[in-house]
Design a protein around this motif. Structure first.
Motif, PDB file in Angstrom:
ATOM      1  N   PHE A   1      -9.876 -69.167  23.489  1.00  0.00           N
ATOM      2  CA  PHE A   1     -10.623 -67.906  23.518  1.00  0.00           C
ATOM      3  C   PHE A   1     -11.942 -68.065  24.285  1.00  0.00           C
ATOM      4  O   PHE A   1     -12.326 -67.193  25.074  1.00  0.00           O
ATOM      5  CB  PHE A   1     -10.893 -67.430  22.095  1.00  0.00           C
ATOM      6  N   GLU A   2     -12.605 -69.183  24.099  1.00  0.00           N
ATOM      7  CA  GLU A   2     -13.845 -69.457  24.836  1.00  0.00           C
ATOM      8  C   GLU A   2     -13.575 -69.494  26.341  1.00  0.00           C
ATOM      9  O   GLU A   2     -14.309 -68.913  27.141  1.00  0.00           O
ATOM     10  CB  GLU A   2     -14.430 -70.791  24.359  1.00  0.00           C
ATOM     11  N   SER A   3     -12.490 -70.181  26.727  1.00  0.00           N
ATOM     12  CA  SER A   3     -12.125 -70.262  28.142  1.00  0.00           C
ATOM     13  C   SER A   3     -11.671 -68.913  28.685  1.00  0.00           C
ATOM     14  O   SER A   3     -11.898 -68.587  29.847  1.00  0.00           O
ATOM     15  CB  SER A   3     -11.017 -71.297  28.340  1.00  0.00           C
ATOM     16  N   LEU A   4     -11.026 -68.130  27.836  1.00  0.00           N
ATOM     17  CA  LEU A   4     -10.561 -66.801  28.232  1.00  0.00           C
ATOM     18  C   LEU A   4     -11.743 -65.891  28.608  1.00  0.00           C
ATOM     19  O   LEU A   4     -11.716 -65.196  29.626  1.00  0.00           O
ATOM     20  CB  LEU A   4      -9.756 -66.177  27.095  1.00  0.00           C
ATOM     21  N   ILE A   5     -12.790 -65.898  27.790  1.00  0.00           N
ATOM     22  CA  ILE A   5     -13.978 -65.090  28.072  1.00  0.00           C
ATOM     23  C   ILE A   5     -14.617 -65.550  29.382  1.00  0.00           C
ATOM     24  O   ILE A   5     -15.029 -64.730  30.219  1.00  0.00           O
ATOM     25  CB  ILE A   5     -14.988 -65.172  26.911  1.00  0.00           C
ATOM     26  N   TYR A   6     -14.686 -66.848  29.585  1.00  0.00           N
ATOM     27  CA  TYR A   6     -15.236 -67.413  30.826  1.00  0.00           C
ATOM     28  C   TYR A   6     -14.436 -66.932  32.043  1.00  0.00           C
ATOM     29  O   TYR A   6     -15.008 -66.462  33.038  1.00  0.00           O
ATOM     30  CB  TYR A   6     -15.217 -68.934  30.728  1.00  0.00           C
ATOM     31  N   GLU A   7     -13.110 -67.015  31.967  1.00  0.00           N
ATOM     32  CA  GLU A   7     -12.267 -66.612  33.101  1.00  0.00           C
ATOM     33  C   GLU A   7     -12.383 -65.102  33.371  1.00  0.00           C
ATOM     34  O   GLU A   7     -12.420 -64.668  34.521  1.00  0.00           O
ATOM     35  CB  GLU A   7     -10.811 -66.981  32.823  1.00  0.00           C
ATOM     36  N   GLN A   8     -12.460 -64.305  32.312  1.00  0.00           N
ATOM     37  CA  GLN A   8     -12.580 -62.867  32.501  1.00  0.00           C
ATOM     38  C   GLN A   8     -13.941 -62.507  33.093  1.00  0.00           C
ATOM     39  O   GLN A   8     -14.041 -61.597  33.919  1.00  0.00           O
ATOM     40  CB  GLN A   8     -12.342 -62.127  31.189  1.00  0.00           C
ATOM     41  N   LEU A   9     -14.980 -63.203  32.689  1.00  0.00           N
ATOM     42  CA  LEU A   9     -16.305 -62.959  33.271  1.00  0.00           C
ATOM     43  C   LEU A   9     -16.302 -63.269  34.770  1.00  0.00           C
ATOM     44  O   LEU A   9     -16.900 -62.540  35.564  1.00  0.00           O
ATOM     45  CB  LEU A   9     -17.365 -63.809  32.573  1.00  0.00           C
ATOM     46  N   ILE A  10     -15.630 -64.360  35.155  1.00  0.00           N
ATOM     47  CA  ILE A  10     -15.519 -64.692  36.583  1.00  0.00           C
ATOM     48  C   ILE A  10     -14.802 -63.564  37.320  1.00  0.00           C
ATOM     49  O   ILE A  10     -15.215 -63.145  38.410  1.00  0.00           O
ATOM     50  CB  ILE A  10     -14.764 -66.022  36.780  1.00  0.00           C
ATOM     51  N   ARG A  11     -13.745 -63.043  36.708  1.00  0.00           N
ATOM     52  CA  ARG A  11     -12.978 -61.968  37.353  1.00  0.00           C
ATOM     53  C   ARG A  11     -13.821 -60.705  37.528  1.00  0.00           C
ATOM     54  O   ARG A  11     -13.869 -60.137  38.622  1.00  0.00           O
ATOM     55  CB  ARG A  11     -11.725 -61.660  36.523  1.00  0.00           C
ATOM     56  N   ILE A  12     -14.503 -60.270  36.468  1.00  0.00           N
ATOM     57  CA  ILE A  12     -15.245 -59.006  36.576  1.00  0.00           C
ATOM     58  C   ILE A  12     -16.529 -59.160  37.387  1.00  0.00           C
ATOM     59  O   ILE A  12     -17.054 -58.179  37.916  1.00  0.00           O
ATOM     60  CB  ILE A  12     -15.569 -58.405  35.199  1.00  0.00           C
ATOM     61  N   ALA A  13     -17.034 -60.408  37.524  1.00  0.00           N
ATOM     62  CA  ALA A  13     -18.255 -60.622  38.312  1.00  0.00           C
ATOM     63  C   ALA A  13     -18.046 -60.246  39.772  1.00  0.00           C
ATOM     64  O   ALA A  13     -18.994 -59.864  40.468  1.00  0.00           O
ATOM     65  CB  ALA A  13     -18.695 -62.075  38.207  1.00  0.00           C
ATOM     66  N   SER A  14     -16.791 -60.335  40.229  1.00  0.00           N
ATOM     67  CA  SER A  14     -16.499 -59.981  41.626  1.00  0.00           C
ATOM     68  C   SER A  14     -16.580 -58.480  41.869  1.00  0.00           C
ATOM     69  O   SER A  14     -16.606 -58.026  43.014  1.00  0.00           O
ATOM     70  CB  SER A  14     -15.099 -60.484  42.008  1.00  0.00           C
ATOM     71  N   GLN A  15     -16.641 -57.701  40.786  1.00  0.00           N
ATOM     72  CA  GLN A  15     -16.653 -56.238  40.908  1.00  0.00           C
ATOM     73  C   GLN A  15     -18.057 -55.646  40.858  1.00  0.00           C
ATOM     74  O   GLN A  15     -18.219 -54.430  40.926  1.00  0.00           O
ATOM     75  CB  GLN A  15     -15.822 -55.627  39.767  1.00  0.00           C
ATOM     76  N   THR A  16     -19.072 -56.501  40.693  1.00  0.00           N
ATOM     77  CA  THR A  16     -20.420 -55.970  40.502  1.00  0.00           C
ATOM     78  C   THR A  16     -21.478 -56.932  41.017  1.00  0.00           C
ATOM     79  O   THR A  16     -21.267 -58.142  41.068  1.00  0.00           O
ATOM     80  CB  THR A  16     -20.690 -55.716  39.001  1.00  0.00           C
ATOM     81  N   ASN A  17     -22.627 -56.377  41.413  1.00  0.00           N
ATOM     82  CA  ASN A  17     -23.783 -57.198  41.760  1.00  0.00           C
ATOM     83  C   ASN A  17     -24.646 -57.469  40.533  1.00  0.00           C
ATOM     84  O   ASN A  17     -25.624 -58.211  40.606  1.00  0.00           O
ATOM     85  CB  ASN A  17     -24.628 -56.498  42.836  1.00  0.00           C
ATOM     86  N   THR A  18     -24.293 -56.826  39.411  1.00  0.00           N
ATOM     87  CA  THR A  18     -25.071 -56.994  38.187  1.00  0.00           C
ATOM     88  C   THR A  18     -25.045 -58.436  37.706  1.00  0.00           C
ATOM     89  O   THR A  18     -26.044 -58.958  37.230  1.00  0.00           O
ATOM     90  CB  THR A  18     -24.520 -56.072  37.080  1.00  0.00           C
ATOM     91  N   ILE A  19     -23.878 -59.088  37.832  1.00  0.00           N
ATOM     92  CA  ILE A  19     -23.782 -60.516  37.506  1.00  0.00           C
ATOM     93  C   ILE A  19     -23.952 -61.301  38.803  1.00  0.00           C
ATOM     94  O   ILE A  19     -23.130 -61.222  39.714  1.00  0.00           O
ATOM     95  CB  ILE A  19     -22.420 -60.858  36.873  1.00  0.00           C
ATOM     96  N   LYS A  20     -25.037 -62.054  38.878  1.00  0.00           N
ATOM     97  CA  LYS A  20     -25.319 -62.797  40.098  1.00  0.00           C
ATOM     98  C   LYS A  20     -24.728 -64.202  40.079  1.00  0.00           C
ATOM     99  O   LYS A  20     -24.170 -64.680  41.066  1.00  0.00           O
ATOM    100  CB  LYS A  20     -26.829 -62.883  40.328  1.00  0.00           C
ATOM    101  N   LYS A  21     -24.862 -64.892  38.927  1.00  0.00           N
ATOM    102  CA  LYS A  21     -24.407 -66.275  38.828  1.00  0.00           C
ATOM    103  C   LYS A  21     -23.808 -66.553  37.456  1.00  0.00           C
ATOM    104  O   LYS A  21     -24.278 -66.015  36.448  1.00  0.00           O
ATOM    105  CB  LYS A  21     -25.587 -67.254  39.049  1.00  0.00           C
TER     106      LYS A  21
END
Length: 377
Positions: A50-70
């Motif tokens: 579950f911890e890794s799942l949240i990490y992978e999903q954050l990486i995926r959605i980060a590509s859709q926004t400038n709100t997450i920079k790093k």
């Protein structure tokens, strides 16, 4: 950023591709245990997944926004390395298994599940839970980590996100946390539901090499404010003695600007024989079923160290067995004295700190410290 992430994860349920990608951060045995009939093994594996799942999903959605920079790399995205533990090392680092940690004088001060930055380079850290039992010490940990990351990133406000696969939204801890606008609670679907996109197939040969993504950064690349944790510790210890001598309250002591909120524990020093005799006769020490007198203590243990945990102002005793590379942590008992809690293994940085601690405390100073801690309750 917090609001946007909350909207993306509202009642989140993954697709199979992301669920499988999350398994690349797990060992083969852990992947297999996701579907184990042993409930303890299964729950532990679920927590990693579950911890890794949240990490992978954050990486995926980060590509859709400038709100997450790093997003800071973790798990399989951290190149394999050995992190040598040494006294004097301070700051953010990646542990051998890709965990994100902060050290102070070689000691691990904090570990976070995820660390990310918004488009103004403001840090937000995340904790990920899969059981209501995980809440026991959560609130105190969050407060401490906000102080810690606020200091090293020079931020007045530090964001925090709590991801949970169980509904804990109505617990007192979560209600207090979300009352702070810098915090966010995200409840997903239960692990059992999310795992339904997987089948217990042979998923033991997944690629584990670090991925290339422009938003992923290493711990070592982050610009942080340096600090000397040993000096902060020594200043807090000096002020502790001053507070004792002047009968300061706990509030007065922690209000002292020389007492850093980053200090989690002060090591007062090793005990001379006079202090050892007073400790066993006036307070008592019990290692499991073995009640120690002065003879047993002298014969079986080579060093006894007194420390004080913050912010509880609770005394702690560390015993060094003569034939083992470990220290026994001894905690106060309500009925009086100290009992064995757990070992402190030689592989952790705090062990090195205990190793270089010399005897400095006689019976009078030892009594003063213990009585002062007792008065704080």
């Amino acid at each position: 950023m917090l609001q946007w992430i909350g909207e993306q994860f509202d009642r989140y349920r993954p697709d199979r591709a992301v669920a499988v990608r999350a398994m690349r951060h797990m060992r083969a045995a852990e992947r297999k245990n996701l579907f184990s009939e042993d409930i303890m093994l299964m729950r532990t594996a679920e927590g990693y997944w579950f911890e890794s799942l949240i990490y992978e999903q954050l990486i995926r959605i980060a590509s859709q926004t400038n709100t997450i920079k790093k997003i800071v790399r973790k798990g399989a995205d951290v190149p394999k390395h050995k992190s040598k533990i040494m006294l004097g090392t301070n700051g953010l680092y990646s542990a051998e298994k890709g965990d994100i940690r902060v050290r102070g004088n070689g000691q691990d001060l904090a570990e976070v599940d995820l660390l990310l930055f918004d488009n103004e380079n403001q840090a937000t850290f995340c904790e990920i839970v899969t059981s209501p039992a995980d809440l026991k010490d959560l609130e105190a940990e969050i407060i401490y980590k906000k102080h810690l990351f606020g200091y090293i990133f020079k931020q007045e406000h530090v964001g925090f996100i709590l991801f949970s696969s169980v509904d804990i939204s109505n617990t007192q801890v979560v209600r207090r946390l979300v009352a702070d606008p810098d915090n966010l609670y995200v409840g997903t679907k239960p692990c059992e539901v999310m795992k339904s996109v997987l089948r217990p197939l042979r998923l033991t040969t997944l690629p584990t090499q670090p991925v290339k993504n422009p938003k992923l950064v290493s711990c070592e690349s982050l610009r942080t404010q340096g600090f000397d944790y040993k000096k902060l510790h020594d200043d807090a210890l000096t002020r502790l003695y001053f507070a004792m001598d002047h009968k300061f309250s706990s509030e007065q002591y922690f209000a002292d600007p020389c007492v850093s909120p980053l200090v989690k524990k002060v090591i007062c020093g090793g005990l001379y024989p006079s202090a050892l005799k007073g400790l066993v006769s006036e307070y008592g020490l019990r290692v499991k079923s073995d009640v120690l007198d002065f003879t047993k203590l002298s014969e079986n243990y080579s060093k006894v160290i007194l420390a004080v945990d913050y912010p509880e102002m609770s005394p702690v005793i560390y015993l060094k067995p003569r034939k083992q590379r470990t220290y026994f942590k001894m905690i106060p008992v309500k009925t009086g004295g100290f009992k064995y809690e757990r070992p402190t293994p030689s592989r952790v940085g705090f062990y090195l700190w205990l190793e270089v601690t010399k005897p400095t405390l006689g019976i009078e100073r030892t009594r003063d410290i213990l009585k002062y801690c007792e008065s704080m309750k």
